[in-house]
Motif scaffolding. Sequence first.
Motif, PDB file in Angstrom:
ATOM      1  N   TYR A   1       0.806  -1.213   0.000  1.00  0.00           N
ATOM      2  CA  TYR A   1       0.000   0.000   0.000  1.00  0.00           C
ATOM      3  C   TYR A   1       0.842   1.267   0.000  1.00  0.00           C
ATOM      4  O   TYR A   1       0.426   2.279  -0.531  1.00  0.00           O
ATOM      5  N   LYS A   2       1.983   1.221   0.634  1.00  0.00           N
ATOM      6  CA  LYS A   2       2.912   2.346   0.670  1.00  0.00           C
ATOM      7  C   LYS A   2       4.307   1.775   0.387  1.00  0.00           C
ATOM      8  O   LYS A   2       5.016   1.365   1.306  1.00  0.00           O
ATOM      9  N   PRO A   3       4.724   1.692  -0.883  1.00  0.00           N
ATOM     10  CA  PRO A   3       5.969   1.009  -1.237  1.00  0.00           C
ATOM     11  C   PRO A   3       7.221   1.552  -0.556  1.00  0.00           C
ATOM     12  O   PRO A   3       8.209   0.842  -0.427  1.00  0.00           O
ATOM     13  N   GLU A   4       7.178   2.787  -0.082  1.00  0.00           N
ATOM     14  CA  GLU A   4       8.341   3.354   0.597  1.00  0.00           C
ATOM     15  C   GLU A   4       8.473   2.847   2.033  1.00  0.00           C
ATOM     16  O   GLU A   4       9.463   3.111   2.706  1.00  0.00           O
ATOM     17  N   LEU A   5       7.497   2.092   2.490  1.00  0.00           N
ATOM     18  CA  LEU A   5       7.464   1.599   3.864  1.00  0.00           C
ATOM     19  C   LEU A   5       7.863   0.120   3.914  1.00  0.00           C
ATOM     20  O   LEU A   5       7.275  -0.699   3.224  1.00  0.00           O
TER      21      LEU A   5
END
Length: 137
Positions: free
Chosen positions: A33-37
């Motif tokens: 959902y949040k690829p940077e996480l």
Amino acid sequence: MGTDVLDEGPFYHGTKADLQVGDLLTAGFESNYKPELIMNHIYFTALANGAGLAAALAKGDGCERVYIVEPMGCFENDPNVTDKKFPGNPTRSYRSREPLKIVGELTDWVRQTPEERQKWRERLAVIRADLNAEIIN
């Protein structure tokens, strides 16, 4: 098992990864959902069709797969959906910092239509764009 988790399974994990019985699924990968996480937990559900949806939305080009998994340690209700979006845990969604062991593969679940997948992708795009939409990690 977490103190407030009463579910005994069976449990499922949806992915496009080609895995084998005995393999371990672990935390430490990018969020869908949040690829940077980078996620501190591995997520799973007691609903086969929910795992199928996760497989349909997973990154990659592989075949959608739903694995039957066994938590190798404590787990808890997924706080990203439990009470935050749905009272209680009707999605029967969980997470663990401990690995999940693959004990089998399920081949019979309700697959999303292309239209349903597109609607889910659009919902996820809204979540990604919302800087205030926090994922509890």
